[in-house]
Every structure is written in C-alpha cells, then in structure tokens.
Design an enzyme around this catalytic site. Sequence first.
Site, PDB file in Angstrom:
ATOM      1  N   MET B 321       0.831  -1.200   0.000  1.00 57.27           N
ATOM      2  CA  MET B 321       0.000   0.000   0.000  1.00 57.27           C
ATOM      3  C   MET B 321       0.869   1.255   0.000  1.00 57.27           C
ATOM      4  O   MET B 321       0.602   2.214  -0.710  1.00 57.27           O
ATOM      5  CB  MET B 321      -0.910   0.023   1.225  1.00 57.27           C
ATOM      6  CG  MET B 321      -1.798   1.250   1.264  1.00 57.27           C
ATOM      7  SD  MET B 321      -2.461   1.572   2.908  1.00 57.27           S
ATOM      8  CE  MET B 321      -1.010   2.144   3.760  1.00 57.27           C
ATOM      9  N   GLY B 322       1.955   1.222   0.789  1.00 67.77           N
ATOM     10  CA  GLY B 322       2.869   2.356   0.820  1.00 67.77           C
ATOM     11  C   GLY B 322       3.431   2.652  -0.561  1.00 67.77           C
ATOM     12  O   GLY B 322       3.345   3.780  -1.061  1.00 67.77           O
ATOM     13  N   TRP B 324       2.319   1.700  -3.399  1.00 65.02           N
ATOM     14  CA  TRP B 324       1.228   2.031  -4.325  1.00 65.02           C
ATOM     15  C   TRP B 324       0.991   3.544  -4.329  1.00 65.02           C
ATOM     16  O   TRP B 324       0.690   4.145  -5.346  1.00 65.02           O
ATOM     17  CB  TRP B 324      -0.032   1.279  -3.891  1.00 65.02           C
ATOM     18  CG  TRP B 324      -1.263   1.517  -4.729  1.00 65.02           C
ATOM     19  CD1 TRP B 324      -1.565   0.905  -5.916  1.00 65.02           C
ATOM     20  CD2 TRP B 324      -2.345   2.402  -4.449  1.00 65.02           C
ATOM     21  NE1 TRP B 324      -2.771   1.362  -6.374  1.00 65.02           N
ATOM     22  CE2 TRP B 324      -3.276   2.275  -5.499  1.00 65.02           C
ATOM     23  CE3 TRP B 324      -2.618   3.295  -3.408  1.00 65.02           C
ATOM     24  CZ2 TRP B 324      -4.456   2.997  -5.543  1.00 65.02           C
ATOM     25  CZ3 TRP B 324      -3.799   4.001  -3.457  1.00 65.02           C
ATOM     26  CH2 TRP B 324      -4.698   3.857  -4.506  1.00 65.02           C
ATOM     27  N   HIS B 325       1.154   4.188  -3.153  1.00 64.49           N
ATOM     28  CA  HIS B 325       0.980   5.638  -3.098  1.00 64.49           C
ATOM     29  C   HIS B 325       2.130   6.371  -3.767  1.00 64.49           C
ATOM     30  O   HIS B 325       1.979   7.496  -4.240  1.00 64.49           O
ATOM     31  CB  HIS B 325       0.870   6.101  -1.638  1.00 64.49           C
ATOM     32  CG  HIS B 325      -0.496   5.890  -1.049  1.00 64.49           C
ATOM     33  ND1 HIS B 325      -0.757   4.906  -0.132  1.00 64.49           N
ATOM     34  CD2 HIS B 325      -1.669   6.524  -1.249  1.00 64.49           C
ATOM     35  CE1 HIS B 325      -2.043   4.947   0.201  1.00 64.49           C
ATOM     36  NE2 HIS B 325      -2.620   5.912  -0.466  1.00 64.49           N
ATOM     37  N   GLY B 326       3.328   5.775  -3.754  1.00 63.41           N
ATOM     38  CA  GLY B 326       4.474   6.418  -4.375  1.00 63.41           C
ATOM     39  C   GLY B 326       5.742   5.784  -3.859  1.00 63.41           C
ATOM     40  O   GLY B 326       5.727   5.056  -2.865  1.00 63.41           O
TER      41      GLY B 326
END
Lengths: 80, 384
Positions: B321-322, B324-326
């Site tokens: 998830m981390g 995925w944000h950037g």
Amino acid sequence: MSTADRVVATIEDVTGEPAVRSNRDLDLFEHQVLDSLRTIELLVALTEHFGTDIALSEIERELWATPNKIIAFMEQRVGV
Amino acid sequence: MTPYGSVFYFGLLLYLAIPVLVASWFEVKPRRYILAATLVIVVVQFGLGPLGLAIAPLRDIGKVVGFAVGQWAVAALFLRLRRAGPNRAVFYSAVLVALLPLALEKFMPRGTSHLVAFMGISYLTFRALDVVFAVQDGLVKELPAAEYFSFLLFFPAISAGPIDRYRRFRTDYRKPRSRDELLSDLDQATDRIFRGLLYSFVIAPLINFYWLTPSLHRYGLPGVASYMYAYSLHLFFDFAGYSAFAIGVGYLFGIRMPENFNQPFLAKNITDFWNRWHISLSSFLRDHVYGRFVLAATKRRWFKDRQLASYLGSVLAFGLMGVWHGTAARYLAYGLYHALLIVGYGMLTRPERGPRKPLPLLAARVVTFHLVCFGFLIFSGRLF
C-alpha cells in the site's frame, strides 16, 4: 449430521466460540468472532471438511456475516 | 481537466446522465450508452488542460486508451489459458504483465515516467488486477469487451476510486433497474453529491485556508502537531468528498459502487480504522494480498505459528500500500508504520493471552485517532 450442524461445528472448532451454536444470527465480525485470519482458517477448514473448493474472492463479509449465512452458503454448495 | 473540479465538468456529467435516467424510467439499462458516456468523459478529461481551456496533447488520451486495451488483452488471453485449468506460472505472469505499466510509472527514472503515467493509473491497475484474480478463481468465465471497458474506465471513479470489483460491477451493469430502484438511486445520488459539495468545496477549503496553510509556517512541536491535525482532517474531507461525488454519480448511472469511508476518526482500534478508511483499497489488499498469502501459508503449512503468517501478510499488504501511493521514502514508511500498528495490536490482543480489559471506548478512540494522525504526518512529507 446435516450440513448445518457440520458447518456450525466447524465454526466453533475454528473460532473456539460456543455461542455460535446457540445464536445462529450472531454477527461474527461485529463481535470479533471472525477476523481476517480466522475467516481464512474457516475457509480452509470448510474446504477440508466438505471436500469442496471455495475461492477466497467468493466470500464477502456480507455473505459470511452470521452462522446462518455461512450455512446457507455451504448448503448451496454441497446440499442440505 | 480535473474531475469534479469545475462547473463545466459537473454540467457535462449531469447532461450525460439525463438519457440514463430517462431510459431507467422505462426500465431499460442503456449499457452501450454507459460505455459511450465513459469514453466521452475520458476524451474530455484527458484531452483538456486543468481548467478545461487549453487542449492537452493527444498523447494523454493515447496512454489511457493504450493502457485499457493492453489490460483487456492480458485479461482475455489469461481467460483463454485459464480454461485449460489453473496454472500458477500463467497466473503469476498475467499479474506481472498487468502490473507492468504501474511499475514502470513508479520506478522509471525521473523525467521519463510521464511516458506511461496518467492520472488514476494506480486505481485502474488495481481494477484490472481484480479481473485477473476473479478469472484465476474460476469466478469469471467470459469477458465481454464492452463490459470490461465500462468497468475499467467507469468515469466517476476513474481518477481516484473507489476501486470497484468486477463481479460486483457486472451485477449492477447487467440488471435493469425498476422505477422504485431508480428513485432510491436518485435519493442516494443527491445525498452523496451534496455531501461531496459540503466536504470538498466548503469544509476542506476552510480547513486549508484558515488552518493547514498557516500551520505550514509554524515550527516547533506545537506547530507540527497543529499541522498534523489540520493535514489529517483536510485529507479526510477532501478525499471523502471526492469519493462521495464518485459514488453519487455512480448511482445516477445505476452503478452502486462500494463505500470508501465510514467515519474513520471514530475507529476504536487500528483494525477498525482500516475497515473505515479508504475501504475499497484496504479491502482490495485484504482480499487479494493478505488473504492470498495467508491462505497459501495455511494450506501448505509454511509456518508453525499460524499467527506469524497473518503478521507477515499484514506487512506485505501494508508495505505494498505504501509503494502504491508512491516510491518516496515517506510512503514506504507510512505503509510499514501501519503494518507495525496492526501487528502490534494483533500481538496485544492474541486470544491465548487471555481476556483483557479493553480501554474505555473514548480513550480507545482518542489513542487510535492520534496514532492514525501521526501516520498522516509521515504521509504528508513534513517529517522527511
């Protein structure tokens, strides 16, 4: 043993929560009887117990929210 | 053009909704029209500059269309191969190819990532992956192109979600709605769109103007703490407002997308928080990353301690998830921070440690709120 009884026994086995026998409309997620890990363990236990494949993406929380809903799901899968 | 950012955009989508509403009144589902409306918005949104004035290079539309066609080709080819029975190597290859454009966007050297990047690529990638997973599980046996593109590009959610699921979308897309359902959908749509207006155009800008922006220039612990609260609240109202617009417009078109927020700051523990914040993302990761990992570990008995599989699954899901944000360090730190919280909470509440007296509800909420806000402070980039 009927499917319903076997399902309830499996749920109790996995969760260690005897209340699932007496109250089949218990909201399992609301009362933290099921969480993400136990849901998967229950899926594996039911798969082994009934010898039928259940895919992870088939179970939505709404669909498995109470013992009765899980019974209905399994009855549809393997008969009563 | 920024979605939900101008009167022009709202005007356009409301006019586009009229034929759907008329058709629904006669209990017809205008499926082709939904696809056509989606394509019109894609062309307008990616073809016009931010204010809807300047015309952007056609390249942007090309990237979106190319991405969509590529994902469809992967899914359709995978479906054909899947008919011969499940094959893990083929499945992993399909997942990797579907992830490729997003991975290029994330990891290509600075200055070149714009060659594949477009606004919403991370959301579209997850929706494309959902189809691949459903095919692997044998739950999707046919993939009509029009339906696939309507799902992947469905315009209300194209840029920032919610991340709908293919099988859920398909049910709404295929089924005509009755007049009663139409009226109740209109009710829901009005509710969401007005909530979106309140959150995005009233509360979020007020927080931004009177609190967030001034606190940018305040230093020391009180200054950073003030910024932390302002940033967290602004993020919620801005994002939840956007989701409310998307869900509301979805209702107009008869697509009832999943909720994305459910009063997240009232969460009583960190697990509860992730059932209330960016729900479509967290449930995607729970089902497709955490779930698949733990299922494989349980079936093949990888670990003696079954709880360990769960912890590792959480680290995997939140780490992803981390990223995925950037790819900036702060995003990875944000993911790992939440993994740590979830694992820590799991250890604290292990059943074999016996029943324990929980914190009073209010205290639990205050503690959770602060842990979460600190996470957003990491996310904001103010710390590093």
